[in-house]
Design an enzyme around this catalytic site. Structure first.
Site, PDB file in Angstrom:
ATOM      1  N   HIS A 115       0.770  -0.795  -0.321  1.00 21.75           N
ATOM      2  CA  HIS A 115       0.122  -0.094  -0.222  1.00 21.75           C
ATOM      3  C   HIS A 115       1.093   0.902  -0.078  1.00 21.75           C
ATOM      4  O   HIS A 115       2.730   0.951   0.296  1.00 21.75           O
ATOM      5  CB  HIS A 115      -1.258  -0.100   1.174  1.00 21.75           C
ATOM      6  CG  HIS A 115      -0.480  -0.119   2.320  1.00 21.75           C
ATOM      7  ND1 HIS A 115       0.112  -0.511   3.080  1.00 21.75           N
ATOM      8  CD2 HIS A 115      -0.747   1.181   3.319  1.00 21.75           C
ATOM      9  CE1 HIS A 115       0.753  -0.412   4.135  1.00 21.75           C
ATOM     10  NE2 HIS A 115       0.162   0.754   4.151  1.00 21.75           N
TER      11      HIS A 115
ATOM     12  N   HIS B 215       1.126   4.145   2.058  1.00 19.03           N
ATOM     13  CA  HIS B 215       1.392   5.025   2.924  1.00 19.03           C
ATOM     14  C   HIS B 215       2.414   4.712   3.115  1.00 19.03           C
ATOM     15  O   HIS B 215       3.832   3.518   2.160  1.00 19.03           O
ATOM     16  CB  HIS B 215       1.272   3.779   4.719  1.00 19.03           C
ATOM     17  CG  HIS B 215      -0.265   4.268   5.096  1.00 19.03           C
ATOM     18  ND1 HIS B 215      -0.482   4.251   5.694  1.00 19.03           N
ATOM     19  CD2 HIS B 215      -0.581   5.606   4.784  1.00 19.03           C
ATOM     20  CE1 HIS B 215      -2.165   4.237   5.729  1.00 19.03           C
ATOM     21  NE2 HIS B 215      -1.928   5.318   5.088  1.00 19.03           N
TER      22      HIS B 215
ATOM     23  N   ASP C  42       5.446   5.060   5.169  1.00 19.54           N
ATOM     24  CA  ASP C  42       6.212   4.333   6.288  1.00 19.54           C
ATOM     25  C   ASP C  42       6.644   2.949   5.042  1.00 19.54           C
ATOM     26  O   ASP C  42       7.490   2.021   5.344  1.00 19.54           O
ATOM     27  CB  ASP C  42       6.037   3.704   7.313  1.00 19.54           C
ATOM     28  CG  ASP C  42       5.167   3.139   6.979  1.00 19.54           C
ATOM     29  OD1 ASP C  42       4.123   3.552   5.942  1.00 19.54           O
ATOM     30  OD2 ASP C  42       4.410   2.403   8.359  1.00 19.54           O
TER      31      ASP C  42
ATOM     32  N   ASP D 235      -0.281  -4.246   5.713  1.00 19.80           N
ATOM     33  CA  ASP D 235      -0.852  -3.560   7.078  1.00 19.80           C
ATOM     34  C   ASP D 235      -2.189  -4.286   6.469  1.00 19.80           C
ATOM     35  O   ASP D 235      -2.852  -3.683   5.938  1.00 19.80           O
ATOM     36  CB  ASP D 235      -0.908  -1.941   7.142  1.00 19.80           C
ATOM     37  CG  ASP D 235       0.801  -1.773   7.433  1.00 19.80           C
ATOM     38  OD1 ASP D 235       1.310  -2.914   7.778  1.00 19.80           O
ATOM     39  OD2 ASP D 235       0.997  -0.299   7.783  1.00 19.80           O
TER      40      ASP D 235
END
Lengths: 367, 367
Positions: free
Chosen positions: B60, B62, B64, B261
């Site tokens: 994904h 994001h 991080d 996640d």
């Protein structure tokens, strides 16, 4: 005032030297100059607080000066950490805004502060692609890049629009004035559009000589403020107090020059004059000068020369090729000591080799 | 086959735990799963060679999990380092291409290899902004983001166009088949569009029983190849050699599941079944389950539960909140040991807590 060297390596970050990032800590906050990948990790290792960052200045858009910026912006204020000012100003060459907006948008980043990107319109930008002297970028490649980078993105939800910064008639960019510091920028010759920054502190007004005032019977009160602001004061006894007699000498503000990557910094000669500190890249040693210039970089000797020309008081070398070890390495000939020595051949004042996490105080000049 | 955990921290990189990045090293190259900021530095600390990276899978967008990608791509093959294959394939949710193209273009990056971005069209993408359950993203914010991210950028000069990947009728993404490995992906529930990957190795053909062949008088030569390929062979004496009698048993290929996640991975239940290894995030401990789900994350107990449901042989926990120390820290209660214990309550096989630079071999199953 202190300079914190968070990343001092060139080209790519390594476990020994992180990518370019220099922090200026002053009374009113922290300003960053460049933000290579890993800068936020270095910041955690330093004594600086991410929440105190108010401004970030980018010299050019090569990845080793830029790719740490989206991550750093996401981490500032994360987990409710205190943010000094809920707005951060970014400055850098045209293109910086698209990079930031695209990165923060696609990563769904919602920041606990607003930001503005003040893009610096380097005049040679349009011509850069054809005059660029490093042959690895062929004209077709540049043209494709140019087309892609011209897209104007809409505002990120956390963004506040800012106007673009154009050169004044002296070919200088008047970047900002804040926290008693004036920032100017000038164009540097590199393989891509690049600028260097000059940070000039306001002169510091003299302090009130309280002892002398008490001696003539003036006790602390609003009158002290009047005298300090330079107004003449008539005492009840009729005596006229001349403020100049009771205020110490004004002190000269500090001047710092922080350059981006360059093989020719003469475009900044005028605005860099009489710097207290010059931070200049010194990617290579003198023997590699030809190759260094081809890649748009300075040698140690070139850095020393520029420091001499601008009558700097101190030269700090940084942005070292990853092959140079730090000073504590056992074989001195393989360390940055080589570079310090070569810079000293062309510059007679203090020369320091930056290390990751090195802190260099910038005191006011002695009276 | 080995899994190298290059970054095992959540939210942001720290000096103790870098941002998400897991490498799968196999006979024919290295594949990365996610690439948070600092992954290229971690790679330098590992025994992996950047030039052997052939594919990069992003779960994904994001930061991080993503912000280390442009820097890593620039460093691969820098300074003439050998590149295994002069092409790298990237896979990840829609938006990945714009991020990569914008970053590489604005940083003037000319790579010594070509790349393709295979975007995964997560079906819920369009609705995600309204159904998202984490209140910190208000609908107006999402709408602004959505408008910004819809721009279609032209090809980067080093880029080769790739087609987008849509789900098949079973709601599964058939990502790729290469190096004897099939990669599938399924949708995970998180705060933003997110997928997990399943890597299924082809079964490994049995080896030729050379001793037996020699016993019946067949010496090494082209006939060995014929037998190995399953063809019946008639010897000069008239004897017919049945290949099955001289080839060992086929061995089952390994199956790895690497999740992004998630607070709910049931969408991957079918394709993840009978994994040899499950790598799942375990950001928090069970006591924080409510908060964890709100932020889209798993607890250790939830990871253990999923491992049990898919009959996994081994569970490796990663993506820890930065507050959990590594196992060598003096106070066991403050380490990831807490999470391992909780995962073991819901999963009866091996549970391992990843650490930065930990290498976990993935052997073939015992016969």
């Amino acid at each position: 005032m202190e300079l914190h060297f968070l990343g001092t390596g060139s080209a790519f970050p390594s476990p020994k030297r992180s990518s370019s990032c220099t922090a200026l800590r002053h009374d009113k906050g922290v300003w960053l100059f460049d933000c290579g990948e890993g800068s936020q990790i270095q910041l955690q290792k330093s004594t600086l607080k991410p929440g105190r960052i108010k401004k970030i200045f980018i010299t050019h858009l090569h990845g080793d000066h830029l790719f740490g910026l989206p991550g750093l912006m996401c981490t500032i204020g994360q987990n409710g950490a205190a943010v000094l000012k809920p707005h951060i100003d970014l400055y850098g060459p045209i293109g910086l805004r698209n990079f930031i907006c695209m990165s923060l948008t696609l990563s769904y980043s919602n920041l606990p502060y607003t930001f503005s990107v003040h893009e610096v319109m380097i005049p040679s930008y349009e011509e850069f692609h054809s005059t660029n002297h490093v042959d690895k970028y062929d004209p077709e490649f540049w043209n494709k890049l140019k087309n892609l980078s011209k897209i104007e993105l809409p505002l990120h939800p956390n963004e506040i629009a800012a106007t673009k910064i154009y050169t004044n008639q002296q070919n200088i960019f008047e970047i900002c004035y804040d926290d008693d510091l004036t920032v100017l920028a000038g164009v540097l010759q590199h393989t891509v559009p690049c600028i260097g920054y000059v940070i000039q502190e306001d002169n510091i007004p003299g302090t009130l000589n309280v002892k002398l005032l008490k001696d003539i019977g003036i006790t602390p009160g609003p009158v002290y403020g009047q005298i300090k602001s330079g107004k003449g004061v008539t005492l009840p006894c009729g005596k006229i107090v001349n403020p100049q007699d009771y205020i110490g000498e004004e002190r000269k503000g500090r001047k710092l020059v922080i350059l981006g990557d360059t093989y020719d910094s003469t475009g900044m000669l005028d605005i860099a004059m009489n710097a207290d500190v010059l931070v200049q890249e010194s990617t290579n040693e003198n023997a590699d000068q030809e190759k260094s210039i081809q890649h748009g970089h300075s040698t140690a000797g070139m850095a020393g020369e520029f420091a001499s020309k601008i009558f700097a008081q101190k030269l700090i070398l940084t942005h070292f090729s990853q092959r140079y070890r730090s000073l504590d390495y056992e074989i001195a000939e393989e360390t940055v000591d080589v570079l310090v020595k070569q810079a000293k051949e062309t510059f007679s004042h203090t020369v320091i080799a930056a290390e990751d996490l090195l802190v260099v105080p910038v005191p006011l000049a002695a009276r």
